[in-house]
Motif scaffolding. Structure first.
Motif, PDB file in Angstrom:
ATOM      1  N   LYS A   1     -10.222  -0.998   2.769  1.00 42.86           N
ATOM      2  CA  LYS A   1     -10.440  -1.404   1.388  1.00 42.86           C
ATOM      3  C   LYS A   1      -9.134  -1.375   0.586  1.00 42.86           C
ATOM      4  O   LYS A   1      -8.969  -2.125  -0.364  1.00 42.86           O
ATOM      5  N   ILE A   2      -8.198  -0.517   0.978  1.00 40.75           N
ATOM      6  CA  ILE A   2      -6.946  -0.364   0.222  1.00 40.75           C
ATOM      7  C   ILE A   2      -5.741  -0.927   0.980  1.00 40.75           C
ATOM      8  O   ILE A   2      -4.603  -0.670   0.620  1.00 40.75           O
ATOM      9  N   ASP A   3      -5.988  -1.687   2.013  1.00 40.78           N
ATOM     10  CA  ASP A   3      -4.938  -2.142   2.924  1.00 40.78           C
ATOM     11  C   ASP A   3      -3.780  -2.850   2.235  1.00 40.78           C
ATOM     12  O   ASP A   3      -2.651  -2.753   2.663  1.00 40.78           O
ATOM     13  N   VAL A   4      -4.029  -3.558   1.159  1.00 38.62           N
ATOM     14  CA  VAL A   4      -2.964  -4.329   0.497  1.00 38.62           C
ATOM     15  C   VAL A   4      -2.271  -3.573  -0.630  1.00 38.62           C
ATOM     16  O   VAL A   4      -1.331  -4.080  -1.234  1.00 38.62           O
ATOM     17  N   PHE A   5      -2.717  -2.371  -0.924  1.00 40.71           N
ATOM     18  CA  PHE A   5      -2.196  -1.666  -2.092  1.00 40.71           C
ATOM     19  C   PHE A   5      -0.690  -1.440  -2.037  1.00 40.71           C
ATOM     20  O   PHE A   5      -0.019  -1.524  -3.054  1.00 40.71           O
ATOM     21  N   PHE A   6      -0.156  -1.132  -0.885  1.00 43.24           N
ATOM     22  CA  PHE A   6       1.269  -0.818  -0.805  1.00 43.24           C
ATOM     23  C   PHE A   6       2.116  -2.017  -1.215  1.00 43.24           C
ATOM     24  O   PHE A   6       3.042  -1.891  -2.000  1.00 43.24           O
ATOM     25  N   THR A   7       1.798  -3.179  -0.687  1.00 45.14           N
ATOM     26  CA  THR A   7       2.614  -4.352  -0.997  1.00 45.14           C
ATOM     27  C   THR A   7       2.208  -5.028  -2.308  1.00 45.14           C
ATOM     28  O   THR A   7       3.062  -5.569  -3.007  1.00 45.14           O
ATOM     29  N   ALA A   8       0.937  -4.976  -2.666  1.00 44.22           N
ATOM     30  CA  ALA A   8       0.456  -5.725  -3.833  1.00 44.22           C
ATOM     31  C   ALA A   8       0.601  -4.982  -5.152  1.00 44.22           C
ATOM     32  O   ALA A   8       0.407  -5.578  -6.211  1.00 44.22           O
ATOM     33  N   THR A   9       0.928  -3.696  -5.116  1.00 40.94           N
ATOM     34  CA  THR A   9       1.028  -2.955  -6.375  1.00 40.94           C
ATOM     35  C   THR A   9       2.438  -2.466  -6.679  1.00 40.94           C
ATOM     36  O   THR A   9       2.655  -1.813  -7.689  1.00 40.94           O
ATOM     37  N   MET A  10       3.390  -2.769  -5.829  1.00 41.66           N
ATOM     38  CA  MET A  10       4.736  -2.242  -6.012  1.00 41.66           C
ATOM     39  C   MET A  10       5.706  -3.225  -6.668  1.00 41.66           C
ATOM     40  O   MET A  10       6.634  -2.812  -7.340  1.00 41.66           O
ATOM     41  N   GLU A  11       5.501  -4.508  -6.463  1.00 40.52           N
ATOM     42  CA  GLU A  11       6.418  -5.512  -6.998  1.00 40.52           C
ATOM     43  C   GLU A  11       5.635  -6.733  -7.448  1.00 40.52           C
ATOM     44  O   GLU A  11       4.567  -7.024  -6.920  1.00 40.52           O
ATOM     45  N   PRO A  12       6.181  -7.492  -8.407  1.00 42.44           N
ATOM     46  CA  PRO A  12       5.489  -8.701  -8.840  1.00 42.44           C
ATOM     47  C   PRO A  12       5.481  -9.760  -7.736  1.00 42.44           C
ATOM     48  O   PRO A  12       6.393  -9.816  -6.919  1.00 42.44           O
ATOM     49  N   GLY A  13       4.446 -10.544  -7.728  1.00 38.63           N
ATOM     50  CA  GLY A  13       4.324 -11.610  -6.751  1.00 38.63           C
ATOM     51  C   GLY A  13       2.997 -12.312  -6.916  1.00 38.63           C
ATOM     52  O   GLY A  13       2.189 -11.941  -7.775  1.00 38.63           O
TER      53      GLY A  13
END
Length: 187
Positions: A121-133
């Motif tokens: 459920k949280i698999d994308v949190f590291f990449t999707a919450t650290m930098e804009p994109g």
């Protein structure tokens, strides 16, 4: 219950002795488990203070990743060069889904469905919450709670897996299998 589990695990670690490449490596400064534990304790302290922040979602994903990689690093025993390359590849991934799939398919761990779904459920949190994109977002309180739940579920499964694998691969008596978690079975 979580605190009790950690205390029991720590006491077991301190009193039972450890086999090379097993429990004796867990709390070394440079292991996946030690890094995950330090970050887990930080996340716990931050939660206790009531502080909120989007980086907690990414931290939760990263903690889960490190716990899972600990199992792969110490207990995956590839039988050939292709298997070794696959193990090395999975140790470089940031995908919790891929790590869980490796643990299930290549190492034979059976993980309860709810526990398996929490990290996914949280698999994308590291990449999707650290930098804009294009796929980035600001995590909500619910996202941070999902990250915390995933950390707790992953930590529990990993601690149980370590116990079980040490019983099987370690030099402990086979009778310790009787005390191992009922849901972990190895091929």
């Amino acid at each position: 219950e979580e605190a009790l589990r950690s205390v029991v695990l720590f006491l077991w670690l301190m009193t039972k002795g450890c086999q090379k490449k097993g429990w004796d490596n867990i709390m070394e400064e440079n292991s996946y488990f030690a890094f995950a534990e330090r970050d887990y304790r930080f996340f716990l302290r931050v939660r206790e203070t009531g502080t909120e922040g989007g980086t907690l979602a990414a931290l939760g994903q990263n903690i889960c990743e490190r716990y899972l990689k600990h199992i792969v690093e110490l207990y995956a025993k590839p039988e050939d060069e292709l298997g070794t390359l696959e193990k090395e590849s999975v140790l470089h991934t940031h995908s919790l889904h891929r790590l869980i799939r490796y643990l299930k398919e290549k190492m034979g761990l059976k993980i309860p469905e709810h526990t398996e779904e929490c990290p996914k459920k949280i698999d994308v949190f590291f990449t999707a919450t650290m930098e804009p994109g294009d796929n980035s977002f600001f995590p909500s309180e619910e996202d941070i709670e999902d990250a915390w739940e995933a950390v707790l579920q992953t930590k529990g499964v990993v601690e149980d897996a370590i116990w079980t694998m040490e019983c099987i691969y370690g030099q402990r008596k086979r009778s310790c299998i009787d005390t191992a978690p009922f849901f972990l079975h190895l091929r």
